[in-house]
Write a protein that holds these residues in place. Structure first.
Motif, PDB file in Angstrom:
ATOM      1  N   TYR A  53      25.907  49.602  12.090  1.00 45.79           N
ATOM      2  CA  TYR A  53      27.060  49.731  11.194  1.00 45.79           C
ATOM      3  C   TYR A  53      26.903  50.862  10.183  1.00 45.79           C
ATOM      4  O   TYR A  53      27.796  51.684  10.030  1.00 45.79           O
ATOM      5  CB  TYR A  53      27.324  48.405  10.460  1.00 45.79           C
ATOM      6  N   VAL A  54      25.786  50.890   9.501  1.00 43.43           N
ATOM      7  CA  VAL A  54      25.688  51.835   8.380  1.00 43.43           C
ATOM      8  C   VAL A  54      25.130  53.197   8.758  1.00 43.43           C
ATOM      9  O   VAL A  54      25.089  54.085   7.913  1.00 43.43           O
ATOM     10  CB  VAL A  54      24.877  51.256   7.193  1.00 43.43           C
ATOM     11  N   SER A  78      28.629  55.764  11.791  1.00 42.45           N
ATOM     12  CA  SER A  78      29.003  56.944  10.994  1.00 42.45           C
ATOM     13  C   SER A  78      28.866  58.227  11.810  1.00 42.45           C
ATOM     14  O   SER A  78      29.670  59.150  11.668  1.00 42.45           O
ATOM     15  CB  SER A  78      28.088  57.113   9.776  1.00 42.45           C
ATOM     16  N   ILE A 138      29.562  49.610  -4.153  1.00 42.48           N
ATOM     17  CA  ILE A 138      28.373  49.535  -3.312  1.00 42.48           C
ATOM     18  C   ILE A 138      27.699  50.891  -3.219  1.00 42.48           C
ATOM     19  O   ILE A 138      26.489  51.013  -3.338  1.00 42.48           O
ATOM     20  CB  ILE A 138      28.759  49.050  -1.903  1.00 42.48           C
ATOM     21  N   LEU A 139      28.518  51.912  -3.040  1.00 41.48           N
ATOM     22  CA  LEU A 139      27.966  53.258  -2.863  1.00 41.48           C
ATOM     23  C   LEU A 139      27.319  53.796  -4.123  1.00 41.48           C
ATOM     24  O   LEU A 139      26.469  54.667  -4.057  1.00 41.48           O
ATOM     25  CB  LEU A 139      29.058  54.227  -2.406  1.00 41.48           C
ATOM     26  N   GLY A 160      25.135  52.668  -5.662  1.00 47.03           N
ATOM     27  CA  GLY A 160      23.695  52.479  -5.551  1.00 47.03           C
ATOM     28  C   GLY A 160      22.999  53.519  -4.688  1.00 47.03           C
ATOM     29  O   GLY A 160      21.791  53.706  -4.806  1.00 47.03           O
ATOM     30  N   ILE A 161      23.756  54.177  -3.801  1.00 48.40           N
ATOM     31  CA  ILE A 161      23.163  55.158  -2.893  1.00 48.40           C
ATOM     32  C   ILE A 161      23.256  56.548  -3.515  1.00 48.40           C
ATOM     33  O   ILE A 161      24.173  56.825  -4.247  1.00 48.40           O
ATOM     34  CB  ILE A 161      23.911  55.165  -1.537  1.00 48.40           C
ATOM     35  N   ASN A 162      22.341  57.428  -3.182  1.00 49.60           N
ATOM     36  CA  ASN A 162      22.292  58.820  -3.700  1.00 49.60           C
ATOM     37  C   ASN A 162      21.819  58.899  -5.142  1.00 49.60           C
ATOM     38  O   ASN A 162      21.663  57.894  -5.803  1.00 49.60           O
ATOM     39  CB  ASN A 162      23.653  59.524  -3.629  1.00 49.60           C
ATOM     40  N   THR A 204      39.515  48.589   0.573  1.00 47.37           N
ATOM     41  CA  THR A 204      38.318  49.332   0.978  1.00 47.37           C
ATOM     42  C   THR A 204      37.722  50.123  -0.187  1.00 47.37           C
ATOM     43  O   THR A 204      36.530  50.433  -0.196  1.00 47.37           O
ATOM     44  CB  THR A 204      38.650  50.245   2.180  1.00 47.37           C
ATOM     45  N   ASN A 205      38.543  50.416  -1.182  1.00 42.62           N
ATOM     46  CA  ASN A 205      38.045  51.087  -2.394  1.00 42.62           C
ATOM     47  C   ASN A 205      36.837  50.373  -2.993  1.00 42.62           C
ATOM     48  O   ASN A 205      36.004  50.980  -3.662  1.00 42.62           O
ATOM     49  CB  ASN A 205      39.132  51.121  -3.476  1.00 42.62           C
ATOM     50  N   HIS A 206      36.793  49.084  -2.740  1.00 48.84           N
ATOM     51  CA  HIS A 206      35.694  48.246  -3.194  1.00 48.84           C
ATOM     52  C   HIS A 206      34.328  48.815  -2.798  1.00 48.84           C
ATOM     53  O   HIS A 206      33.293  48.509  -3.402  1.00 48.84           O
ATOM     54  CB  HIS A 206      35.904  46.847  -2.592  1.00 48.84           C
ATOM     55  N   ILE A 207      34.318  49.678  -1.792  1.00 49.72           N
ATOM     56  CA  ILE A 207      33.057  50.276  -1.341  1.00 49.72           C
ATOM     57  C   ILE A 207      32.443  51.170  -2.424  1.00 49.72           C
ATOM     58  O   ILE A 207      31.248  51.438  -2.420  1.00 49.72           O
ATOM     59  CB  ILE A 207      33.281  51.076  -0.029  1.00 49.72           C
ATOM     60  N   LYS A 208      33.291  51.611  -3.368  1.00 48.02           N
ATOM     61  CA  LYS A 208      32.790  52.392  -4.515  1.00 48.02           C
ATOM     62  C   LYS A 208      31.575  51.752  -5.160  1.00 48.02           C
ATOM     63  O   LYS A 208      30.564  52.379  -5.404  1.00 48.02           O
ATOM     64  CB  LYS A 208      33.859  52.473  -5.607  1.00 48.02           C
TER      65      LYS A 208
END
Lengths: 283, 283
Positions: free
Chosen positions: B180-181, B185, B278-279, B281-283, B272-276
């Motif tokens: 998935y991740v 992609s 979560i993201l 935390g990445i980068n 899906t904006n909710h992914i903000k």
């Protein structure tokens, strides 16, 4: 003194405001926004100098319409109704055909310049406005011949001082091309985000396993639905065409996997690697 | 003196070589690569200290297998056949179930640690190797209990000095989540690139109209087919599941557009904006 009126003080309008103020220190920025809170925030942040009303359009030298594209089609007409002889009106929307058609026979059509600066981030609102957003970016101008020569000059002077590259294009080609290189990317990204969110209820797992590749591919899924839903509506036919082709390509790739044709899976990717040389020009 | 043998001196193996040399100044790096040119380049660039052969495995303290995942399954067996009692062998592949099954009953299973550092770029080969690629990245370790305790310690010491965060996971869950991740992609990005390339024969137009959003979404389409085709083969069932769901979500979105249900188009994006969050935390 140049009076600049900006209708819609979000990422796009706000960033124009910041750069115009730097480039034209004698300019005064007047702001309008449907959202009172945004407008106050923009004043607080020093992005605009004054609150303003639609009636003030007649005294403006430059009016930028930077609202979602469905609203823009109406607002540009309203603004042109009020525009003085020397008022330059331009927009910054991601679709151009509907708008150009809407105003084709407006008596003040020559006051208007249809523009699409290819610039932005996945954020929105006045807090998202940043200086130099437009530097070294492409600005697509449609139907330039329909704008009064003197107002073309004023617009180009602004765009040049903001550091933009100009490309001229007819609105129909613009909407077709931009469906591929911008609108489709947003859908692919939103649906990728949706697919992963649906599956991975445990967010901690996404966070830990996702790398910079996922973050990059799904970045556009942070974009504003209020901006993007109208774009898909306005450019529906082109977007549907690109989306159909995208789904067909994904389905073909899936068939290859199902048939264990990994040589062709390899070939598909290798042929697409060619995009490297194109992308080297971007960023 | 720690003897480190790296099999496959590309982006992943080469970046490990650079960081291990910094973290363990007394270490000596021995390189093997199926591609003679890569190997020479790695020596020229100072990424490895010595050329090496499979037989040298028996004298190595640490062996890293960093080759495409289909080859890795065979190479890890070969390496374990030759491993001395104190040789730590680990890999860095993007799929773990097949490999763990392959070596489950190997007499030297306890010499092996199954690892997947979530790190990389879209580039490949020894020239793509960079220092600190692994700093602050997650390293997923599978079946840790099957590795000799002393060799676990040695591996964790290396990973810690390279700045990695460790997550333990069973290989079946790993392959499902990572489909998935990460794997999906790559497919979404490759097919996006393909769709645009097919349509836009005139590359100049892509270049001029594409913004940073497109560049970001299509970045993974630059990745190496030689690395990714085997990953899709190894993780075929999981990848097919994610791809099917992705295609279903895109088709649903297309139906919404066709039916002019722009309220639901808006809702889809907003959810899906909710992914903000979560993201972040990445980068």
């Amino acid at each position: 003194m140049m009076k600049v009126q900006i209708i819609g003080i979000g990422l796009i309008g706000g960033s124009f405001a910041l750069d115009i103020k730097s480039a034209f220190p004698e300019g005064e920025i007047y702001g309008i926004d449907a959202d009172e809170k945004n407008l106050k925030k923009a004043k607080e942040l020093g992005i605009i100098d004054h609150f303003s009303k639609m009636e003030d359009v007649q005294h403006a030298d430059v009016v930028l319409v930077a609202v979602p594209v469905d609203v823009a089609n109406k607002v540009v007409v309203e603004v042109l109704d009020l525009a003085g002889e020397n008022t330059l009106v331009f927009d910054a929307g991601s679709t151009k055909s509907g708008l150009c058609k809407e105003i084709a026979n407006h008596q003040n059509r020559r006051n208007f310049l249809a523009a699409h600066p290819i610039a932005g981030t996945e954020f929105s609102g006045p807090e998202a406005a940043i200086p130099n957003l437009y530097r070294n970016k492409t600005n697509i101008i449609c139907e330039v011949e329909k704008t009064a020569f003197k107002l073309q000059e004023r617009a180009l002077d602004i765009f040049q001082k903001l550091g933009m590259r100009i490309r001229y294009m007819d609105p129909v080609s613009h909407d077709r091309h931009i469906a591929y290189v911008s609108h489709l990317s947003h859908i692919s990204s939103f649906m990728l985000g949706k697919t992963v969110l649906e599956k991975e209820r445990n967010e901690r797992d996404i966070f830990d396993l996702a790398g910079s590749g996922f973050a990059s591919t799904v970045r556009l899924a942070k974009s504003s639905p209020a901006m993007w839903s109208p774009i898909f509506k306005e450019n529906k036919e082109n977007v549907l065409e690109t989306l159909t082709e995208y789904i067909n390509n994904l389905t073909h790739f899936k068939d290859l996997l199902e048939n264990d044709d990994f040589q062709e899976v390899y070939n598909e990717m290798q042929r697409t690697n060619h995009i490297k040389s194109i992308l080297n020009g971007i960023n």
